[in-house]
Enzyme design. Structure first.
Site, mmCIF file in Angstrom:
data_model
loop_
_atom_site.group_PDB
_atom_site.id
_atom_site.type_symbol
_atom_site.label_atom_id
_atom_site.label_comp_id
_atom_site.label_asym_id
_atom_site.label_seq_id
_atom_site.Cartn_x
_atom_site.Cartn_y
_atom_site.Cartn_z
ATOM 1 N N GLY A 152 0.852 -1.198 0.000
ATOM 2 C CA GLY A 152 0.000 0.000 0.000
ATOM 3 C C GLY A 152 0.880 1.237 0.000
ATOM 4 N N ARG A 153 0.338 2.314 0.557
ATOM 5 C CA ARG A 153 1.059 3.597 0.505
ATOM 6 C C ARG A 153 2.381 3.538 1.265
ATOM 7 N NH1 ARG A 153 -4.815 5.822 1.752
ATOM 8 N NH2 ARG A 153 -4.518 4.148 3.246
ATOM 9 N N ILE A 154 2.364 2.911 2.444
ATOM 10 C CA ILE A 154 3.603 2.855 3.237
ATOM 11 C C ILE A 154 4.571 1.853 2.615
ATOM 12 C CG2 ILE A 154 4.594 2.402 5.515
ATOM 13 C CD1 ILE A 154 1.849 3.233 6.704
ATOM 14 N N ARG A 174 -2.431 -8.293 -1.548
ATOM 15 C CA ARG A 174 -3.714 -8.912 -1.904
ATOM 16 C C ARG A 174 -3.863 -8.952 -3.422
ATOM 17 N NH1 ARG A 174 -7.919 -5.256 0.876
ATOM 18 N NH2 ARG A 174 -6.131 -3.994 0.385
ATOM 19 N N ILE A 233 6.354 -3.498 11.079
ATOM 20 C CA ILE A 233 5.921 -2.138 11.452
ATOM 21 C C ILE A 233 4.414 -2.011 11.227
ATOM 22 C CG2 ILE A 233 8.087 -0.882 11.120
ATOM 23 C CD1 ILE A 233 7.005 -0.088 8.292
ATOM 24 N N ALA A 234 3.721 -3.160 11.079
ATOM 25 C CA ALA A 234 2.315 -3.102 10.679
ATOM 26 C C ALA A 234 1.395 -3.153 11.904
ATOM 27 C CB ALA A 234 2.017 -4.226 9.700
ATOM 28 N N ARG A 235 1.131 -4.339 12.406
ATOM 29 C CA ARG A 235 0.255 -4.513 13.567
ATOM 30 C C ARG A 235 0.629 -5.793 14.278
ATOM 31 N NH1 ARG A 235 -1.097 -0.194 13.768
ATOM 32 N NH2 ARG A 235 -3.153 0.761 13.864
ATOM 33 N N GLU A 264 -0.128 -5.883 22.671
ATOM 34 C CA GLU A 264 0.641 -4.758 23.217
ATOM 35 C C GLU A 264 -0.263 -3.880 24.090
ATOM 36 O OE1 GLU A 264 1.701 -3.189 19.232
ATOM 37 O OE2 GLU A 264 0.715 -1.337 19.847
ATOM 38 N N HIS A 282 5.919 0.724 19.479
ATOM 39 C CA HIS A 282 4.916 1.256 18.540
ATOM 40 C C HIS A 282 5.149 2.750 18.277
ATOM 41 C CE1 HIS A 282 0.566 0.492 16.970
ATOM 42 N NE2 HIS A 282 1.190 1.405 16.244
#
Ligand code: GLV
Length: 329
Positions: A152-154, A174, A233-235, A264, A282
């Protein structure tokens, strides 16, 4: 005046902006328990959150609530089906954090590859008594293969930086990105399995969804090179943290870097036991300028969605725009 809850501490000048339009109830303290959150939402028209879980129970407890503005690009803390069922709008803060978050992805990837925190811990512990040719040997970034999962953008901002490091870039998403973006980034689409086998440095930049739960678990870690690094760095929840700790301890992969964790701010105790992992709390979007931009964008969304300010009725970042203009049910 309409009433809003700001559920977390944020920049005081953003609170001052919100006070121009709203009666503001500001929780400038610890994160609220679900019960306290529901209670504080009971008489509110809108809310500004940062990762606080908002599901059917919270919405049921807040019959006036029409918009919840999340100060984050990720919004897996929102139950969007519940929002849609009641015509509650959710908003997020995309784009303003792309470059800062991509910078941090690189900081973590490089720290993992070159063992920055591991060697610093060694130095701070007073263990450094001589220069040694084989101390903390790591792996190169320049000329290596970068594997981006989530383009995506990041992910694209992250991949763009690889051009300057002469890297081969492979990605999984995806769906494939447009051919002109693949060309611009010199990025090659691979299946997740092929990417894991090919990449020297895997970086995760995909949103958390039920389908993405444990995108990286024991099976995927077993496909990676023993010299590879993994950066998240996502989730939290995209990686099976227990499986990762095991893979790091047994040197199935060389090292990892994590900014986000399952459950977290708790961190899996096994991760704290292994040396070859960089752990940060985070903070990928945490530059002063970007966190300010995110807070102001979250405020813009709330102000506009509640029919105030210069963009009244047209919030910049609706997640579920189909509910815009519909009465709360
Ligand atoms: C931070 O994690 C965000 O989603 O913006």
């Amino acid at each position: 005046m309409q009433k809003i809850l700001v559920a977390r501490p944020i920049f005081p000048d953003v609170i001052d902006r919100l006070k121009l339009y709203f009666d503001v109830d500001w929780n400038n303290g610890e994160a609220l328990s679900p019960e306290a959150l529901h209670q504080r939402l009971a008489d509110k028209d809108g809310a500004l959150t940062a990762g606080d879980p908002i599901g059917a129970a919270a919405l049921a407890a807040a019959p006036r609530l029409r918009v919840v503005s999340n100060m984050a690009v990720g919004y897996n803390n929102f139950d969007i089906a519940a929002f849609n069922a009641l015509n509650v709008l959710g908003t997020n803060t995309p784009d303003v954090l792309n470059e800062t978050t991509a910078d941090f992805g690189w900081a973590l990837m490089m720290a993992a590859a070159r063992r920055v925190t591991e060697s610093e811990h060694f130095l701070r512990a007073g263990k450094w008594d001589k220069w040694s040719f084989d101390a903390f040997l790591g792996s190169d970034i320049y000329g290596a293969t970068l594997g981006v999962i989530g383009m995506g953008r990041i992910g694209q901002a992250l991949a763009r930086r690889a051009l300057g490091f002469n890297m081969r870039v492979v990605y999984h998403n995806r769906s494939r990105v447009a051919p002109e973006i693949e060309r611009e980034l010199n990025a090659e689409y691979l299946s997740k399995e092929d990417l894991l086998k090919a990449a020297d440095h895997v970086v995760l930049v995909l949103p958390y969804t039920a389908q993405n739960h444990h995108t990286i678990g024991a099976t995927e870690l077993a496909l990676m090179k023993p010299t590879a690094t993994l950066t998240n760095i996502a989730r939290g929840g995209i990686v099976d943290d227990a499986a990762l700790a095991h893979a790091l301890r047994t040197r199935q992969i060389a090292s990892a870097a994590l900014d986000v964790f399952e459950g977290e701010p708790r961190v899996h105790p096994a991760l704290l036991e292994v040396e070859n992992v960089v752990l940060t709390p985070h903070i990928a979007s945490a530059s002063e300028a970007t966190r300010r931009a995110m807070a102001n964008l979250a405020a813009d969304n709330l102000i506009a969605a509640l029919g105030e300010g210069p963009r009244a009725g047209q919030p910049p970042n609706p997640i579920n725009p189909a509910v815009l203009g519909k009465a709360r049910t």
